[in-house]
Scaffold this active site. Structure first.
Site, short mmCIF file in Angstrom:
data_model
loop_
_atom_site.label_atom_id
_atom_site.label_comp_id
_atom_site.label_asym_id
_atom_site.label_seq_id
_atom_site.Cartn_x
_atom_site.Cartn_y
_atom_site.Cartn_z
N GLY A 292 33.20 50.69 54.96
CA GLY A 292 34.54 51.27 55.04
C GLY A 292 35.58 50.23 55.37
N SER A 346 22.26 57.42 56.54
CA SER A 346 23.32 58.28 57.07
C SER A 346 23.17 58.41 58.58
CB SER A 346 23.27 59.66 56.42
OG SER A 346 24.13 60.56 57.09
N ALA A 368 31.52 52.90 63.34
CA ALA A 368 32.74 53.13 62.56
C ALA A 368 32.56 54.21 61.51
CB ALA A 368 33.18 51.83 61.88
N ILE A 410 34.54 53.98 67.39
CA ILE A 410 35.89 53.82 66.86
C ILE A 410 36.50 55.21 66.77
CG2 ILE A 410 37.24 53.31 64.80
CD1 ILE A 410 34.20 51.29 65.90
N LYS A 414 44.52 60.69 66.72
CA LYS A 414 44.54 62.12 66.35
C LYS A 414 43.58 62.95 67.20
CE LYS A 414 46.03 61.14 61.65
NZ LYS A 414 46.34 59.73 61.97
N LEU A 454 47.07 50.47 58.86
CA LEU A 454 47.71 50.14 57.59
C LEU A 454 46.73 49.43 56.67
CD1 LEU A 454 51.09 48.86 58.98
CD2 LEU A 454 50.80 50.85 57.54
N SER A 457 41.54 52.92 53.77
CA SER A 457 41.44 53.94 52.73
C SER A 457 42.23 55.16 53.19
CB SER A 457 39.98 54.32 52.49
OG SER A 457 39.37 54.72 53.70
N ARG A 551 51.26 68.61 55.74
CA ARG A 551 50.00 69.10 55.21
C ARG A 551 49.24 69.86 56.30
NH1 ARG A 551 48.03 63.27 53.23
NH2 ARG A 551 48.73 62.87 55.34
#
Length: 647
Positions: A292, A346, A368, A410, A414, A454, A457, A551
């Site tokens: 990622g 996973s 992460a 990480i 939010k 910034l 993804s 949204r």
């Protein structure tokens, strides 16, 4: 006509062109000797005596030989440089000395002033013709190049000017210095302007773009420089950093759009490299979600601290392949001698996690792996819960079983008073780790919470850039929406710093300065790409900014702290949050209930449990899960009925 003849000659085979150069030089040197004698004897009708003729022929022959030896005829006319200039000077000096020597040997009458006059004439003719031809050949191509203004007068700026001059796309026309005292000076034949005279430089030099070539070591105010650059009617771009060029990842003339940290308009937070290196050097380290945006940057920084082993754990095959190939290249180029293992898997599979941790004797885990895109997680509630909560729990339990020393999560801003499922699941993951930190002491758990990254993804910056290149409009959800921002390298450095500072159960946050309005960021990008915003007052503008509305689960502003009394740390820009935590018994019971709700695919139950779990989750609507909304909402009841019938 002259240009056409020269171009025709340039199309000849190289041996023919070299033979022509020798013939022309023979004629020019003959003219130089005649002119020297004619000037000395003050007669236009000077004719050499026999001995003077022998001296002249011998001198010219030696001079041609010297030019051949000095490689003058191997130089391509259109790319003549200072090396050819030095070769001509050396050849002319040899020629003047030869004239004196042959005059003595042949006992010819050669006055003492003749070698000086001859040297001057031969240099002017040989060098002058070559550089004149170079100018004629290059003039049409130079005119076709885009004229650029280079911001920065250090080594990187000078290097860039030289590289662009040799290229076929850009032509440097001037420099902009950050020092006002350099204004009105000249560097390499190009005028230098101060930052205060940027508009004047663009206007006078007819520049089509500005290129940033600033030195890494020179402290500058990014905010002030960006404010000045924003007013320019031309696009502003940058060149690679010195570290990228040293590593061989880029060249000085690789022009690209402004770096994200430049758009940020503030200086990034620097970590304590010594502390970070001590926590990584010679260790076995694993990064989950290694493919990622955050995970891959963590890997790039970790490998340069020379761990003994670096394990890349990723469920996306292509992402894992990409980061492994890049890291192996870094490893070989910089002779780091790090053992790299790329492992597919996973984080939701606990036994797989434990097997990997045990096999490679992992000492530190940077977790992460997560679903971080707010609208997507809002539309896929169960998967968000499985990956963000259960994935963290399973990897943490596997770490405890495998004897991992440090585990760093990480997290995200939010997670603070969340209004969306993504934030609520990340806060729940924090509560799980805090409870595990209290339950045992073998593995040190810590969390790092930061704002929007910034360039990651889902980041707005690449989205805005694509929209601008496509001609707009640029879509912003709300005119008042604000966010804290940091760059991917900065976020990764903070994670590594916190990983070395944690003692158990801490939530680290970064003092990120002032938040940024998203609409201001969009407008800044429009201006820095040399375009104008289209508004009611400016209907002729290039790009329009449209507001699409918030949204599902989106807030106008984000916070980094739940409490109001953060605690300082050894790093001046890193704080430690003092926040509520739950005992393991309560968390374990909550996880069991989450398991039951997710197995029955009861999105409403999941949302209710996230609210109950003291995450401070306050949804601003009903569950927005796509399957839940488009199904009959009776899946949970049907599942319970089937289970009852089976029993």
């Amino acid at each position: 006509m002259t240009s056409r003849i020269i171009n025709a000659v340039l199309a000849w085979p190289r041996p023919m062109k070299r033979l022509l150069s020798v013939g022309v030089d023979f004629c020019l040197l003959t003219v130089a000797i005649w002119a020297a004698f004619a000037l000395r004897f003050e007669t236009f009708y000077w004719v050499p005596e026999t001995k003077q003729l022998y001296v002249s022929v011998a001198t010219i022959t030696v001079t041609i030989g010297a030019f051949i030896r000095l490689g003058l005829y191997r130089a391509v006319i259109r790319y003549l440089s200072e090396h050819a200039f030095l070769a001509i000077i050396s050849g002319v000096l040899c020629s003047s000395v030869a004239l004196i020597v042959f005059g003595f040997l042949f006992q010819a009458f050669v006055p003492r002033s003749i070698p000086v006059l001859y040297g001057a004439f031969s240099f002017l003719l040989v060098a002058g013709t070559r550089f004149s031809v170079r100018a004629v050949v290059r003039r049409p191509k130079e005119k076709a190049k885009n004229s650029v203004l280079i911001v920065g007068t250090g080594p990187r700026g000078l290097q860039l000017a030289s590289a662009l001059s040799q290229g076929v796309e850009f032509r440097p026309v001037g420099f902009v210095s950050l020092l006002r005292s350099n204004h009105r000076s000249v560097i390499g034949g190009l005028p230098v302007y101060s930052v205060e005279h940027l508009d004047k430089a663009v206007r006078e030099l007819e520049a089509t773009r500005a290129l940033l070539a600033l030195e890494d070591s020179i402290p500058i105010s990014r905010k002030e420089l960006l404010s000045a650059l924003e007013t320019l009617p031309i696009p502003v771009q940058t060149v690679p950093s010195m570290s990228e060029m040293m590593a061989g990842h880029a060249r000085i003339n690789d022009i690209r759009d402004l770096e994200i940290e430049d758009l940020l308009g503030r200086d990034p937070v620097r970590p304590d490299a010594a502390i970070v290196s001590d926590s990584l050097y010679g260790k076995s380290v694993m990064v989950t979600g290694a493919g990622g945006s955050i995970g891959s940057e963590l890997c790039r920084q970790i490998i340069r601290h020379k761990p003994r082993v670096l394990v890349l754990f990723e469920q996306s095959e292509f992402s894992l392949y990409s980061i492994e190939r890049e890291l192996r290249s870094i490893n070989n180029l910089e002779n780091l001698e790090v053992v790299i293992h790329a492992v597919l898997g996973s984080v939701t599979h606990r036994r797989r996690c434990e097997a990997v941790l045990t096999a490679f004797r992992v000492q530190t885990v940077y977790h992460a792996a997560a679903y971080k895109h707010v609208p997507l997680v809002e539309h896929n509630v169960i998967e968000g819960l499985q990956n963000n909560v259960f994935g963290t729990w399973h990897m943490a339990e596997a770490s405890i079983s495998a004897g991992v020393e440090r585990f760093v999560l990480i997290s995200t801003d939010k997670a603070v008073r969340p209004t969306n499922v993504m934030g609520a699941t990340k806060r729940m993951a924090e509560l799980v780790l805090q409870a595990l930190a209290k339950r045992q002491s073998g593995t040190v758990f810590s969390m790092v919470r930061f704002g929007n990254v910034l360039g990651s993804s889902g980041s707005v910056v690449p989205l805005f850039r694509d929209q601008i290149r496509d001609g707009g409009p640029v879509t912003v959800t709300h005119p008042d929406i604000i966010r804290y921002f940091m760059t991917i390298p900065e976020a990764s450095q903070l994670v590594l710093q916190a990983g070395s500072m944690g003692e158990g159960g801490e939530v680290f946050v970064l003092d990120m300065g002032e938040p940024v309005k998203i609409v201001d960021l969009a407008r800044r990008m429009i201006h820095l790409m040399g375009l104008e915003e289209r508004t009611e007052d400016n209907p002729e503008g290039d790009i329009e900014v449209l507001f699409s509305g918030l949204r599902p689960g989106e807030k106008l502003f984000e916070e980094l702290l739940i409490g109001d009394n953060p605690q300082g740390t050894a790093h001046p820009r890193i704080m430690m949050a003092r926040e509520v935590s739950l005992p393991w018994d309560s968390v374990e019971d909550m996880l069991a209930r989450f398991t039951q709700a997710s197995q029955s695919f009861d999105c409403k139950a999941v949302v209710d449990l996230l609210i109950e779990a003291r995450t401070e989750y306050a949804p601003n609507g009903d569950p927005a899960d796509l399957v839940w909304q488009n199904g009959d909402n009776n899946f949970a009841l049907q599942h319970e009925t089937r289970v009852t019938n089976i029993h």
